[in-house]
Enzyme design. Sequence first.
Site, mmCIF file in Angstrom:
data_model
loop_
_atom_site.group_PDB
_atom_site.id
_atom_site.type_symbol
_atom_site.label_atom_id
_atom_site.label_comp_id
_atom_site.label_asym_id
_atom_site.label_seq_id
_atom_site.Cartn_x
_atom_site.Cartn_y
_atom_site.Cartn_z
ATOM 1 N N ASP A 61 -0.183 -2.699 -3.111
ATOM 2 C CA ASP A 61 -1.236 -2.157 -3.976
ATOM 3 C C ASP A 61 -1.609 -3.265 -4.955
ATOM 4 O OD1 ASP A 61 -2.718 -1.014 -5.993
ATOM 5 O OD2 ASP A 61 -1.510 0.802 -6.097
ATOM 6 N N VAL A 62 -2.852 -3.740 -4.895
ATOM 7 C CA VAL A 62 -3.238 -4.912 -5.701
ATOM 8 C C VAL A 62 -3.261 -4.652 -7.201
ATOM 9 C CG1 VAL A 62 -4.594 -6.013 -3.859
ATOM 10 C CG2 VAL A 62 -5.747 -4.480 -5.486
ATOM 11 N N ASN A 88 -9.850 -9.560 -1.426
ATOM 12 C CA ASN A 88 -10.890 -8.762 -0.760
ATOM 13 C C ASN A 88 -10.790 -7.273 -1.080
ATOM 14 O OD1 ASN A 88 -12.745 -8.002 1.669
ATOM 15 N ND2 ASN A 88 -10.792 -6.955 2.088
ATOM 16 N N TYR A 153 -18.886 -0.113 -10.669
ATOM 17 C CA TYR A 153 -18.697 -1.075 -9.571
ATOM 18 C C TYR A 153 -19.388 -2.405 -9.914
ATOM 19 C CZ TYR A 153 -18.812 -2.871 -4.732
ATOM 20 O OH TYR A 153 -18.665 -3.633 -3.591
ATOM 21 N N LYS A 157 -17.791 -6.237 -10.272
ATOM 22 C CA LYS A 157 -18.193 -7.350 -9.404
ATOM 23 C C LYS A 157 -18.764 -8.519 -10.212
ATOM 24 C CE LYS A 157 -16.706 -5.666 -5.526
ATOM 25 N NZ LYS A 157 -15.598 -6.331 -4.813
ATOM 26 N N THR A 188 -19.110 -1.243 7.224
ATOM 27 C CA THR A 188 -17.672 -0.927 7.123
ATOM 28 C C THR A 188 -17.558 0.526 6.635
ATOM 29 O OG1 THR A 188 -17.341 -1.389 4.771
ATOM 30 C CG2 THR A 188 -17.264 -3.290 6.263
HETATM 31 P P1 NAP Z 1 -13.165 -0.926 3.152
HETATM 32 O O1 NAP Z 1 -13.525 -0.818 4.590
HETATM 33 O O2 NAP Z 1 -13.051 0.307 2.338
HETATM 34 O O3 NAP Z 1 -11.822 -1.790 3.059
HETATM 35 C C1 NAP Z 1 -11.198 -2.043 1.845
HETATM 36 C C2 NAP Z 1 -9.712 -2.056 2.065
HETATM 37 O O4 NAP Z 1 -9.057 -2.248 0.794
HETATM 38 C C3 NAP Z 1 -9.232 -0.699 2.601
HETATM 39 O O5 NAP Z 1 -8.261 -0.878 3.604
HETATM 40 C C4 NAP Z 1 -8.658 -0.067 1.362
HETATM 41 O O6 NAP Z 1 -7.692 0.947 1.606
HETATM 42 C C5 NAP Z 1 -8.045 -1.266 0.681
HETATM 43 N N1 NAP Z 1 -7.663 -0.964 -0.684
HETATM 44 C C6 NAP Z 1 -8.223 -0.065 -1.527
HETATM 45 N N2 NAP Z 1 -7.545 -0.033 -2.676
HETATM 46 C C7 NAP Z 1 -6.527 -0.926 -2.555
HETATM 47 C C8 NAP Z 1 -5.487 -1.324 -3.405
HETATM 48 N N3 NAP Z 1 -5.309 -0.792 -4.625
HETATM 49 N N4 NAP Z 1 -4.620 -2.274 -2.966
HETATM 50 C C9 NAP Z 1 -4.758 -2.815 -1.737
HETATM 51 N N5 NAP Z 1 -5.714 -2.457 -0.876
HETATM 52 C C10 NAP Z 1 -6.607 -1.516 -1.286
HETATM 53 O O7 NAP Z 1 -14.205 -1.840 2.371
HETATM 54 P P2 NAP Z 1 -15.015 -3.159 2.823
HETATM 55 O O8 NAP Z 1 -16.429 -2.764 2.971
HETATM 56 O O9 NAP Z 1 -14.331 -3.871 3.917
HETATM 57 O O10 NAP Z 1 -14.903 -3.982 1.467
HETATM 58 C C11 NAP Z 1 -14.144 -5.166 1.309
HETATM 59 C C12 NAP Z 1 -14.641 -5.901 0.059
HETATM 60 O O11 NAP Z 1 -16.021 -6.236 0.228
HETATM 61 C C13 NAP Z 1 -14.554 -5.049 -1.207
HETATM 62 O O12 NAP Z 1 -14.156 -5.869 -2.302
HETATM 63 C C14 NAP Z 1 -15.990 -4.595 -1.403
HETATM 64 O O13 NAP Z 1 -16.274 -4.292 -2.748
HETATM 65 C C15 NAP Z 1 -16.754 -5.800 -0.897
HETATM 66 N N6 NAP Z 1 -18.143 -5.496 -0.503
HETATM 67 C C16 NAP Z 1 -18.417 -4.635 0.536
HETATM 68 C C17 NAP Z 1 -19.737 -4.398 0.872
HETATM 69 C C18 NAP Z 1 -20.128 -3.476 1.999
HETATM 70 O O14 NAP Z 1 -21.318 -3.204 2.152
HETATM 71 N N7 NAP Z 1 -19.210 -2.996 2.823
HETATM 72 C C19 NAP Z 1 -20.768 -5.031 0.156
HETATM 73 C C20 NAP Z 1 -20.448 -5.887 -0.879
HETATM 74 C C21 NAP Z 1 -19.128 -6.134 -1.198
HETATM 75 P P3 NAP Z 1 -8.146 2.518 1.401
HETATM 76 O O15 NAP Z 1 -9.051 2.844 2.510
HETATM 77 O O16 NAP Z 1 -6.866 3.275 1.449
HETATM 78 O O17 NAP Z 1 -8.842 2.601 0.076
#
Ligand code: NAP
Length: 245
Positions: A61-62, A88, A153, A157, A188
């Site tokens: 857990d980060v 990430n 959010y 960021k 995602t």
């Molecule tokens: P995702 O599919 O929800 O994956 C995020 C991962 O982080 C999940 O496995 C999640 O687990 C895990 N996580 C959540 N809380 C955590 C914690 N406290 N400690 C460790 N791991 C934790 O999201 P993603 O879209 O791949 O996003 C990855 C990064 O890209 C994030 O920083 C997000 O803000 C950024 N981002 C995404 C988008 C987009 O459109 N997808 C756009 C801009 C930026 P749980 O499922 O259990 O929460």
Amino acid sequence: MGTPLAGRTALVTGGARGIGAAIVRRLHADGAHVAITDVLEADGQALAAQLGERARFFAHDVTDDGAWRAVVEATLAAFGRLDVLVNNAGIYEAGTIEEADLAGVERQFRVNQFGTFLGMRHALAPMRAAGGGSIVNISSIAGQLGLAGSGAYVGTKWAVRGMTKTAAVEFAPDHIRVNSVHPGYIETPMLGGVDPEALKAGVEATPLKRIGKPEDIAAAVAYLAGPDASFVTGAELTVDGGWIL
Ligand code: NAP
């Protein structure tokens, strides 16, 4: 494709699925040993098993300082060094400044902002010992503009972007580069929390007219992690199909 990260070790948070899993696969394909960390244990274990010898999963857990100490120690015990950290892990919860659930606001501060701060702090000593390194922080286009209905959010960021530039200056004497990547909409599970109308409008406003793929972000991270970016620090790399131009 060569193996520019052969002999290097990378730690990727939130690496079990989504963008994190694509980053894990890409860095592994580029030759790195990879520590996959996440709160999602089953998915993380499965990914590590699929990749084999050069990959390990650690439950993490980060937001937990002690857990960071433990995963960095476990990574060093497994692979002997730490060269690349990808902060990430992130969560998104919609809500206007007037109405957002305050527990959710704090959750986002803790995972997205405090988690990234802790990661950089804990990576410093082992990277210094390795003679240098590369930290890549995943921000968002939400760290480059304002977005109605996403105040907490957006705040986290922008914080990631600011902390990245600060760490770039503080860590440079140890030859540690620190950069941020700013994805637009990426396909995602996180997009499940985004209003479908906002998503449609976002794609329409994107000159390249599509949602991004996790691999688009992984390629940007691989560049910043590797030797081709050896003179790049404190930079922000936007990967959004031209949306915020
Ligand atoms: P995702 O599919 O929800 O994956 C995020 C991962 O982080 C999940 O496995 C999640 O687990 C895990 N996580 C959540 N809380 C955590 C914690 N406290 N400690 C460790 N791991 C934790 O999201 P993603 O879209 O791949 O996003 C990855 C990064 O890209 C994030 O920083 C997000 O803000 C950024 N981002 C995404 C988008 C987009 O459109 N997808 C756009 C801009 C930026 P749980 O499922 O259990 O929460």
